[in-house]
Design a protein around this motif. Structure first.
Motif, PDB file in Angstrom:
ATOM      1  N   LYS A  11      65.925  57.778  32.798  1.00 24.84           N
ATOM      2  CA  LYS A  11      64.916  57.770  33.699  1.00 24.84           C
ATOM      3  C   LYS A  11      63.091  59.040  33.355  1.00 24.84           C
ATOM      4  O   LYS A  11      62.091  58.686  33.434  1.00 24.84           O
ATOM      5  CB  LYS A  11      65.303  58.739  35.021  1.00 24.84           C
ATOM      6  N   LEU A  12      63.523  60.482  31.494  1.00 23.60           N
ATOM      7  CA  LEU A  12      62.277  60.757  32.031  1.00 23.60           C
ATOM      8  C   LEU A  12      61.629  59.723  30.745  1.00 23.60           C
ATOM      9  O   LEU A  12      61.889  58.937  30.406  1.00 23.60           O
ATOM     10  CB  LEU A  12      63.141  61.654  30.535  1.00 23.60           C
ATOM     11  N   ARG A  20      61.581  64.896  26.197  1.00 23.76           N
ATOM     12  CA  ARG A  20      62.510  64.294  27.286  1.00 23.76           C
ATOM     13  C   ARG A  20      63.983  64.647  25.438  1.00 23.76           C
ATOM     14  O   ARG A  20      65.428  64.543  26.113  1.00 23.76           O
ATOM     15  CB  ARG A  20      62.501  62.888  26.562  1.00 23.76           C
ATOM     16  N   THR A  61      61.840  61.933  41.482  1.00 27.50           N
ATOM     17  CA  THR A  61      61.406  62.948  40.231  1.00 27.50           C
ATOM     18  C   THR A  61      62.089  63.916  40.420  1.00 27.50           C
ATOM     19  O   THR A  61      63.090  64.616  39.552  1.00 27.50           O
ATOM     20  CB  THR A  61      60.329  62.682  39.454  1.00 27.50           C
ATOM     21  N   TYR A 114      59.103  71.921  32.362  1.00 24.19           N
ATOM     22  CA  TYR A 114      58.510  70.885  32.182  1.00 24.19           C
ATOM     23  C   TYR A 114      58.640  69.560  33.659  1.00 24.19           C
ATOM     24  O   TYR A 114      57.614  69.476  33.855  1.00 24.19           O
ATOM     25  CB  TYR A 114      60.010  69.533  31.630  1.00 24.19           C
ATOM     26  N   SER A 115      59.278  70.790  34.399  1.00 23.92           N
ATOM     27  CA  SER A 115      58.399  70.339  36.645  1.00 23.92           C
ATOM     28  C   SER A 115      56.916  70.768  36.117  1.00 23.92           C
ATOM     29  O   SER A 115      56.198  69.992  37.380  1.00 23.92           O
ATOM     30  CB  SER A 115      59.855  70.498  36.967  1.00 23.92           C
ATOM     31  N   ASP A 147      56.087  62.365  26.122  1.00 22.69           N
ATOM     32  CA  ASP A 147      55.859  63.433  26.249  1.00 22.69           C
ATOM     33  C   ASP A 147      55.442  63.142  24.938  1.00 22.69           C
ATOM     34  O   ASP A 147      56.177  63.747  24.252  1.00 22.69           O
ATOM     35  CB  ASP A 147      57.011  63.746  26.887  1.00 22.69           C
ATOM     36  N   PHE A 164      65.717  66.073  38.071  1.00 20.08           N
ATOM     37  CA  PHE A 164      64.945  66.837  37.846  1.00 20.08           C
ATOM     38  C   PHE A 164      66.594  68.185  39.076  1.00 20.08           C
ATOM     39  O   PHE A 164      67.125  68.967  37.449  1.00 20.08           O
ATOM     40  CB  PHE A 164      63.916  68.265  38.179  1.00 20.08           C
ATOM     41  N   LEU A 177      69.002  60.809  32.057  1.00 18.02           N
ATOM     42  CA  LEU A 177      68.304  61.164  31.494  1.00 18.02           C
ATOM     43  C   LEU A 177      66.712  60.399  30.640  1.00 18.02           C
ATOM     44  O   LEU A 177      65.732  60.215  30.979  1.00 18.02           O
ATOM     45  CB  LEU A 177      68.126  63.435  31.737  1.00 18.02           C
ATOM     46  N   LEU A 187      64.138  72.287  31.934  1.00 15.07           N
ATOM     47  CA  LEU A 187      63.510  71.671  32.881  1.00 15.07           C
ATOM     48  C   LEU A 187      62.754  71.539  33.886  1.00 15.07           C
ATOM     49  O   LEU A 187      61.769  71.443  34.329  1.00 15.07           O
ATOM     50  CB  LEU A 187      64.568  70.332  33.873  1.00 15.07           C
TER      51      LEU A 187
END
Length: 385
Positions: free
Chosen positions: A177-178, A69, A5, A115-116, A182, A9, A174, A112
């Motif tokens: 897969k995201l 997302r 993941t 987010y990570s 959220d 990113f 994205l 991102l």
């Protein structure tokens, strides 16, 4: 937040940030095609950075308020539209407006990154941020190489057409897969959200210190990157845009610096990483100054300055994210605003400096900025502010 993941990113960040840097090796080509003066050509990079700065303040904080997302995918789709506008620009004003929009939407990279960091376990947050940041570094470096090569083969406009296509493909990936669960992390109005940026600066000392360092290190880097194409494309070297773009690959080692810096920061060595990185950036100007006599000096200098830059950058972010986990998007925005100001300032002053004093003046300017950054860190470390 597993490595797969994090790698996704990183790729998304690399593609997005590349949009900001495609123009750097194309200044001469774009100027000739659009009939721009050298002074206006220098504004191309500055306009993009201004857009990036506006996006940092107005868009990135939304990561603490809305579904990330949807925010990420929406920005990526809009980026594709802005890139198409640049590719089709008939006049200089339209071109500059399109590039400003490209810069504003490219801040999806910072959404991102935050987010990570929120998805990562606190014990390995630095490592994850390092992986994602590595994608940003590679994107910046490959942007110069790809844009130079494609421009030589099919013209500079096709660079932005390809970038738009890549953005649409990444938006689809994205969206698929995201994480779909959220949820918004804050329930405040948008004006209060933006206003809280100032509150964070007033209350978080680490943010203030690291933001100033970001301004200085990215100013120093842009002082090198912006005018570099001019002496390389002029006699006695007279390199093509493809060959100029290849110089960016010398900085690929910066990705290694980012990953290693993240791991060391997780182990409590953030200050040591910062000091070493700043010293390395300062020392890089010695081989860079040898450009009139040797291209290898520039290769070594780019390699060294990128390594130092990314080491400090990842350490900065890792230390900031520890302070207010619930406000990571706003912390990112506040920190990166200073990055944008530093980059824009570096682009302006380096172009003017090169015009009046040549490459020697650029090197003196860059080394001076590097020395100021190192001294500021020493003072800040001792006074703990």
């Amino acid at each position: 937040m597993n490595r797969r993941t994090a790698s996704m990113f990183a790729v998304a960040c690399g593609l997005a940030v590349a949009n900001v840097y495609y123009a750097q090796p194309l200044l001469e080509v774009v100027s000739a095609d659009m009939g721009l003066s050298q002074a206006v050509a220098g504004v191309i990079g500055t306009v993009t950075q201004i857009g990036y700065g506006a996006g940092l303040v107005l868009i990135v904080p939304l990561g603490d308020l809305v579904n990330r997302r949807r925010l990420v995918v929406g920005q990526t789709v809009l980026s594709a539209l802005a890139l198409v506008a640049v590719a089709l620009a008939p006049t200089a004003p339209v071109l500059l407006a399109g590039l400003m929009a490209v810069g504003a939407l490219a801040v999806v990279t910072q959404v991102l990154v935050a987010y990570s960091a929120s998805l990562a376990d606190p014990s390995e947050r630095g490592r994850i941020v390092g992986i994602v940041t590595s994608g940003i570094i590679i994107g910046i470096l490959l942007a110069r190489t790809v844009s130079g090569t494609v421009a030589d083969l099919t013209g500079w406009r096709s660079v932005y057409v390809l970038a738009a296509a890549a953005a649409l493909v990444m938006a689809a990936l994205l969206w698929t897969k995201l994480p779909r669960d959220d949820e918004p992390r804050e329930r405040i109005s948008y004006p209060r959200l933006i206003g809280s940026l100032f509150t964070l600066f007033a209350t978080v000392a680490v943010l203030r210190t690291r933001a100033v360092l970001a301004l200085l290190i990215f100013m120093g880097f842009t002082v090198l990157a912006t005018p570099m194409v001019l002496p390389l494309s002029a006699p006695p070297y007279s390199l093509s845009t493809t060959e100029v773009g290849l110089f960016g690959l010398a900085g690929a080692v910066g990705a290694l610096g980012a990953s290693h810096a993240g791991r060391l920061t997780d182990r409590g060595h953030g200050q040591r990483v910062t000091g070493i990185g700043l010293a390395v950036m300062l020392a890089s100007w010695i081989p860079i100054a040898l450009l009139p006599h040797s291209l290898w000096g520039l290769v070594i200098g780019v390699l060294v300055i990128d390594f130092g830059l990314q080491s400090v950058h990842v350490a900065n972010q890792s230390l900031i994210y520890r302070t207010r986990p619930e406000a990571q998007s706003r912390l990112t925005a506040g920190y990166m605003v200073f990055y944008s100001v530093g980059s824009a300032t570096g682009a302006i002053v380096s172009t003017v400096t090169y015009t009046h004093t040549g490459w020697a003046g650029v090197c003196v300017l860059g080394a001076t900025i590097g020395l100021i950054a190192l001294l500021f860190w020493i003072i800040a470390d001792r006074r703990r502010f």
